[in-house]
Design a protein around this motif. Structure first.
Motif, PDB file in Angstrom:
ATOM      1  N   UNK A   1       0.696  -0.953  -0.207  1.00 28.29           N
ATOM      2  CA  UNK A   1      -0.401  -0.145  -0.354  1.00 28.29           C
ATOM      3  C   UNK A   1       0.570   0.978  -0.059  1.00 28.29           C
ATOM      4  N   UNK A   2       1.656   1.667   0.546  1.00 20.89           N
ATOM      5  CA  UNK A   2       2.445   2.309   0.698  1.00 20.89           C
ATOM      6  C   UNK A   2       3.540   2.817  -0.142  1.00 20.89           C
ATOM      7  N   UNK A   3       3.795   1.815  -0.850  1.00 20.33           N
ATOM      8  CA  UNK A   3       4.270   2.165  -2.474  1.00 20.33           C
ATOM      9  C   UNK A   3       3.201   2.216  -3.804  1.00 20.33           C
ATOM     10  N   UNK A   4       2.506   2.219  -3.635  1.00 18.67           N
ATOM     11  CA  UNK A   4       0.822   3.068  -4.344  1.00 18.67           C
ATOM     12  C   UNK A   4       0.350   4.531  -4.001  1.00 18.67           C
ATOM     13  N   UNK A   5       0.813   4.634  -3.080  1.00 20.00           N
ATOM     14  CA  UNK A   5       0.913   6.147  -2.299  1.00 20.00           C
ATOM     15  C   UNK A   5       2.383   6.879  -2.953  1.00 20.00           C
ATOM     16  N   UNK A   6       3.103   6.170  -2.185  1.00 21.24           N
ATOM     17  CA  UNK A   6       3.643   7.023  -3.367  1.00 21.24           C
ATOM     18  C   UNK A   6       4.160   6.947  -4.864  1.00 21.24           C
ATOM     19  N   UNK A   7       3.449   6.003  -5.561  1.00 22.76           N
ATOM     20  CA  UNK A   7       3.494   6.336  -6.789  1.00 22.76           C
ATOM     21  C   UNK A   7       2.248   7.227  -7.307  1.00 22.76           C
ATOM     22  N   UNK A   8       1.893   7.271  -6.344  1.00 24.65           N
ATOM     23  CA  UNK A   8       0.456   7.759  -6.881  1.00 24.65           C
ATOM     24  C   UNK A   8       0.854   9.546  -6.722  1.00 24.65           C
ATOM     25  N   UNK A   9       1.720   9.662  -5.152  1.00 24.52           N
ATOM     26  CA  UNK A   9       1.966  11.724  -4.819  1.00 24.52           C
ATOM     27  C   UNK A   9       3.248  12.109  -6.298  1.00 24.52           C
ATOM     28  N   UNK A  10       4.066  10.758  -6.554  1.00 28.88           N
ATOM     29  CA  UNK A  10       4.864  11.294  -7.392  1.00 28.88           C
ATOM     30  C   UNK A  10       4.219  11.575  -9.291  1.00 28.88           C
ATOM     31  N   UNK A  11       3.030  10.480  -9.765  1.00 33.05           N
ATOM     32  CA  UNK A  11       2.755  11.058 -10.927  1.00 33.05           C
ATOM     33  C   UNK A  11       1.442  12.407 -10.714  1.00 33.05           C
ATOM     34  N   UNK A  12       0.866  12.816  -9.426  1.00 31.51           N
ATOM     35  CA  UNK A  12       0.502  14.387  -9.446  1.00 31.51           C
ATOM     36  C   UNK A  12       1.748  15.008  -9.319  1.00 31.51           C
ATOM     37  N   UNK A  13       2.861  14.421  -9.043  1.00 32.07           N
ATOM     38  CA  UNK A  13       3.347  16.422  -8.654  1.00 32.07           C
ATOM     39  C   UNK A  13       3.763  16.094 -10.290  1.00 32.07           C
ATOM     40  N   UNK A  14       4.786  14.768 -10.931  1.00 28.36           N
ATOM     41  CA  UNK A  14       4.300  15.090 -12.403  1.00 28.36           C
ATOM     42  C   UNK A  14       3.691  15.839 -13.806  1.00 28.36           C
ATOM     43  N   UNK A  15       2.652  15.484 -13.147  1.00 27.29           N
ATOM     44  CA  UNK A  15       1.127  16.185 -13.839  1.00 27.29           C
ATOM     45  C   UNK A  15       1.489  17.475 -13.522  1.00 27.29           C
ATOM     46  N   UNK A  16       1.323  17.437 -12.093  1.00 26.25           N
ATOM     47  CA  UNK A  16       1.686  19.357 -11.930  1.00 26.25           C
ATOM     48  C   UNK A  16       2.712  20.227 -12.768  1.00 26.25           C
ATOM     49  N   UNK A  17       3.516  19.487 -12.644  1.00 27.56           N
ATOM     50  CA  UNK A  17       5.428  19.910 -13.370  1.00 27.56           C
ATOM     51  C   UNK A  17       5.039  20.088 -14.753  1.00 27.56           C
TER      52      UNK A  17
END
Length: 53
Positions: free
Chosen positions: A1-17
């Motif tokens: 679960x922790x890994x998916x949360x980290x991946x989702x957060x990184x993906x959102x950051x990438x989208x914002x960037x």
């Protein structure tokens, strides 16, 4: 679960960037100057907006 949360957060950051770079890149130099951003600073501003820097 922790890994998916980290991946989702990184993906959102990438989208914002990417969205920030795209939007700022569409502005002309005068509009960028109005918001006190040089064209060479766009990536840095986008990193800051995404919470990376």
């Amino acid at each position: 679960m922790l890994l998916w949360g980290l991946l989702a957060r990184q993906f959102r950051r990438w989208q914002i960037y990417n969205r920030t770079v795209a939007e700022l890149s569409q502005l002309d130099d005068r509009s960028l100057a109005d918001i006190n951003v040089a064209r060479s600073e766009i990536r840095s501003v986008a990193r800051h907006a995404a919470g990376v820097a």
